[in-house]
Design an enzyme around this catalytic site. Structure first.
Site, PDB file in Angstrom:
ATOM      1  CE  LYS A 189      -1.934  -1.040   3.962  1.00  0.00           C
ATOM      2  NZ  LYS A 189      -1.190  -2.265   4.344  1.00  0.00           N
TER       3      LYS A 189
ATOM      4  NE  ARG B  29      -4.203  -1.118  10.299  1.00  0.00           N
ATOM      5  CZ  ARG B  29      -3.186  -0.576   9.611  1.00  0.00           C
ATOM      6  NH1 ARG B  29      -3.300   0.581   9.048  1.00  0.00           N
ATOM      7  NH2 ARG B  29      -2.070  -1.233   9.500  1.00  0.00           N
TER       8      ARG B  29
ATOM      9  NE  ARG C 245       8.117  -1.766   5.992  1.00  0.00           N
ATOM     10  CZ  ARG C 245       6.815  -1.731   6.203  1.00  0.00           C
ATOM     11  NH1 ARG C 245       5.998  -1.370   5.241  1.00  0.00           N
ATOM     12  NH2 ARG C 245       6.334  -2.091   7.362  1.00  0.00           N
TER      13      ARG C 245
ATOM     14  NE  ARG D 273      17.168  -3.134   8.268  1.00  0.00           N
ATOM     15  CZ  ARG D 273      16.994  -3.886   7.171  1.00  0.00           C
ATOM     16  NH1 ARG D 273      15.856  -4.538   6.987  1.00  0.00           N
ATOM     17  NH2 ARG D 273      17.949  -4.017   6.281  1.00  0.00           N
TER      18      ARG D 273
ATOM     19  NE  ARG E 214       2.600  -4.193  11.230  1.00  0.00           N
ATOM     20  CZ  ARG E 214       3.735  -3.933  10.587  1.00  0.00           C
ATOM     21  NH1 ARG E 214       4.893  -4.177  11.167  1.00  0.00           N
ATOM     22  NH2 ARG E 214       3.712  -3.426   9.382  1.00  0.00           N
TER      23      ARG E 214
HETATM   24  P1  AP5 Z   1       4.926  -1.560   1.780  1.00  0.00           P
HETATM   25  O1  AP5 Z   1       4.489  -0.824   0.565  1.00  0.00           O
HETATM   26  O2  AP5 Z   1       5.774  -0.828   2.757  1.00  0.00           O
HETATM   27  O3  AP5 Z   1       3.686  -2.288   2.455  1.00  0.00           O
HETATM   28  P2  AP5 Z   1       2.403  -1.699   3.199  1.00  0.00           P
HETATM   29  O4  AP5 Z   1       1.196  -2.389   2.647  1.00  0.00           O
HETATM   30  O5  AP5 Z   1       2.414  -0.202   3.164  1.00  0.00           O
HETATM   31  O6  AP5 Z   1       2.702  -2.267   4.631  1.00  0.00           O
HETATM   32  P3  AP5 Z   1       2.837  -1.611   6.067  1.00  0.00           P
HETATM   33  O7  AP5 Z   1       3.595  -2.612   6.896  1.00  0.00           O
HETATM   34  O8  AP5 Z   1       3.398  -0.222   6.036  1.00  0.00           O
HETATM   35  O9  AP5 Z   1       1.369  -1.580   6.448  1.00  0.00           O
HETATM   36  P4  AP5 Z   1       0.773  -1.646   7.818  1.00  0.00           P
HETATM   37  O10 AP5 Z   1      -0.645  -1.588   7.413  1.00  0.00           O
HETATM   38  O11 AP5 Z   1       1.152  -2.740   8.702  1.00  0.00           O
HETATM   39  O12 AP5 Z   1       1.470  -0.393   8.533  1.00  0.00           O
HETATM   40  P5  AP5 Z   1       0.932   1.053   8.884  1.00  0.00           P
HETATM   41  O13 AP5 Z   1       2.070   1.991   8.776  1.00  0.00           O
HETATM   42  O14 AP5 Z   1      -0.324   1.355   8.137  1.00  0.00           O
HETATM   43  O15 AP5 Z   1       5.731  -2.876   1.272  1.00  0.00           O
HETATM   44  C1  AP5 Z   1       6.377  -3.727   2.220  1.00  0.00           C
HETATM   45  C2  AP5 Z   1       7.748  -4.155   1.637  1.00  0.00           C
HETATM   46  O16 AP5 Z   1       7.529  -4.991   0.490  1.00  0.00           O
HETATM   47  C3  AP5 Z   1       8.621  -2.983   1.168  1.00  0.00           C
HETATM   48  O17 AP5 Z   1       9.969  -3.238   1.526  1.00  0.00           O
HETATM   49  C4  AP5 Z   1       8.473  -2.988  -0.351  1.00  0.00           C
HETATM   50  O18 AP5 Z   1       9.676  -2.555  -0.980  1.00  0.00           O
HETATM   51  C5  AP5 Z   1       8.162  -4.450  -0.663  1.00  0.00           C
HETATM   52  N1  AP5 Z   1       7.212  -4.585  -1.765  1.00  0.00           N
HETATM   53  C6  AP5 Z   1       6.108  -3.810  -2.013  1.00  0.00           C
HETATM   54  N2  AP5 Z   1       5.467  -4.230  -3.126  1.00  0.00           N
HETATM   55  C7  AP5 Z   1       6.184  -5.305  -3.580  1.00  0.00           C
HETATM   56  C8  AP5 Z   1       6.024  -6.187  -4.709  1.00  0.00           C
HETATM   57  N3  AP5 Z   1       5.003  -6.031  -5.577  1.00  0.00           N
HETATM   58  N4  AP5 Z   1       6.943  -7.175  -4.866  1.00  0.00           N
HETATM   59  C9  AP5 Z   1       7.981  -7.338  -3.980  1.00  0.00           C
HETATM   60  N5  AP5 Z   1       8.176  -6.523  -2.906  1.00  0.00           N
HETATM   61  C10 AP5 Z   1       7.293  -5.533  -2.706  1.00  0.00           C
HETATM   62  O19 AP5 Z   1       0.516   0.871  10.399  1.00  0.00           O
HETATM   63  C11 AP5 Z   1       1.469   0.667  11.425  1.00  0.00           C
HETATM   64  C12 AP5 Z   1       0.767   0.584  12.765  1.00  0.00           C
HETATM   65  O20 AP5 Z   1       0.093   1.838  13.031  1.00  0.00           O
HETATM   66  C13 AP5 Z   1      -0.337  -0.471  12.883  1.00  0.00           C
HETATM   67  O21 AP5 Z   1       0.187  -1.729  13.238  1.00  0.00           O
HETATM   68  C14 AP5 Z   1      -1.228   0.147  13.985  1.00  0.00           C
HETATM   69  O22 AP5 Z   1      -0.672  -0.057  15.253  1.00  0.00           O
HETATM   70  C15 AP5 Z   1      -1.169   1.622  13.667  1.00  0.00           C
HETATM   71  N6  AP5 Z   1      -2.250   2.063  12.755  1.00  0.00           N
HETATM   72  C16 AP5 Z   1      -2.092   2.598  11.500  1.00  0.00           C
HETATM   73  N7  AP5 Z   1      -3.294   2.873  10.958  1.00  0.00           N
HETATM   74  C17 AP5 Z   1      -4.232   2.518  11.884  1.00  0.00           C
HETATM   75  C18 AP5 Z   1      -5.657   2.538  11.895  1.00  0.00           C
HETATM   76  N8  AP5 Z   1      -6.356   2.972  10.820  1.00  0.00           N
HETATM   77  N9  AP5 Z   1      -6.281   2.076  13.000  1.00  0.00           N
HETATM   78  C19 AP5 Z   1      -5.586   1.629  14.065  1.00  0.00           C
HETATM   79  N10 AP5 Z   1      -4.247   1.564  14.122  1.00  0.00           N
HETATM   80  C20 AP5 Z   1      -3.569   2.000  13.034  1.00  0.00           C
END
Ligand code: AP5
Ligand code: ZN
Length: 216
Positions: free
Chosen positions: A13, A88, A127, A160, A172
């Site tokens: 995403k 979420r 990552r 990281r 997660r």
């Molecule tokens: P990446 O694009 O970074 O993946 P992502 O889907 O953005 O994953 P996140 O881990 O950032 O999502 P998340 O939902 O856990 O974290 P968030 O910050 O929202 O890709 C991952 C890796 O794969 C990268 O290294 C990339 O290079 C590689 N990659 C990408 N596409 C690829 C492909 N096609 N092929 C190969 N490799 C690929 O949330 C963090 C925390 O914040 C949560 O755990 C929670 O505690 C809190 N939080 C955030 N939003 C909320 C909410 N709405 N409600 C409650 N808590 C929340």
């Protein structure tokens, strides 16, 4: 144009949202980034959120919806937004409907990145990002062109995320399955949902998303 990118942690995403931001001038609205900024600023919200995030849990709906609502009031959002990481939970999906109605905004597409769960731990634990400009990388799938030097800004400092360890990632994923996957039917009812194969190489995923945005 306003869209939601849905998918589990590591689905891509953030990667795709930041490409859309660069290519189309849309605004990435990542609640994860907003919460990390609050943690870094040591604000009250950040202090409350940090322990939950480090454990891989979900921050309270009230906090997250509050920060998103404030962000939606900023003028740049009129360029079109990409919601990344929100909603979420069922409560957040309902809050989003209410916020958009109140602010006179509407959604154009809800794009679900479909991925194999086994790939996600590997994606997330490999990552890293540039400490200066935030460009995202991966130990195997996207390394800097010159080792140790950011492609975008030339910085040699990388970081990281503290929640990118295997134990937290597994939590997660448990949270995703229990609380986020069940809201997909909420969006099905809108008729806006399109699915993209998130296992394809990154440029192919980008092309598939752009085809949807261009109505192809
Ligand atoms: P990446 O694009 O970074 O993946 P992502 O889907 O953005 O994953 P996140 O881990 O950032 O999502 P998340 O939902 O856990 O974290 P968030 O910050 O929202 O890709 C991952 C890796 O794969 C990268 O290294 C990339 O290079 C590689 N990659 C990408 N596409 C690829 C492909 N096609 N092929 C190969 N490799 C690929 O949330 C963090 C925390 O914040 C949560 O755990 C929670 O505690 C809190 N939080 C955030 N939003 C909320 C909410 N709405 N409600 C409650 N808590 C929340
Ligand atoms: Zn950089």
């Amino acid at each position: 144009m306003n869209i939601i990118l849905l998918g589990p942690p590591g689905a891509g995403k953030g990667t795709q949202a930041s490409l859309l931001e660069k290519d189309r001038g849309m605004v990435q609205l990542s609640t994860g980034d907003m919460l990390r900024a609050a943690v870094a600023a040591r604000s009250e919200t950040g202090l409350r959120a940090k322990a939950v995030m480090d454990a891989g849990g979900l921050v309270s709906d009230e906090i997250v919806t509050g920060i998103l609502s404030e962000r939606l009031d900023q003028p740049d959002v009129a360029k079109g937004f990409i919601l990344d990481g929100y909603p979420r939970t069922a409560a957040q999906a309902e809050s989003l409907d209410r916020l958009l109605a109140e602010k006179g905004m509407k959604l154009d597409h809800v794009i679900e990145l479909v991925v194999d769960e086994e790939a996600l731990v590997d994606r997330i634990t490999g990552r890293f990002s540039c400490a200066s400009c935030g460009e995202g990388y991966h130990d195997r799938y996207k390394q800097p062109k010159v080792e140790g030097v950011c492609d975008v800004c030339g910085s040699t400092a990388f970081k990281r995320r503290p929640d990118d360890n295997e134990e937290t990632v597994r939590n997660r994923l448990v949270e995703y399955r229990a609380k986020t996957a069940p809201i997909l039917p909420h969006f099905e009812a809108t008729g806006l949902v399109r699915r993209v194969d998130g296992m394809a190489p990154m440029p192919e995923v980008t092309r598939a998303i752009e085809a949807i945005l261009d109505g192809r």
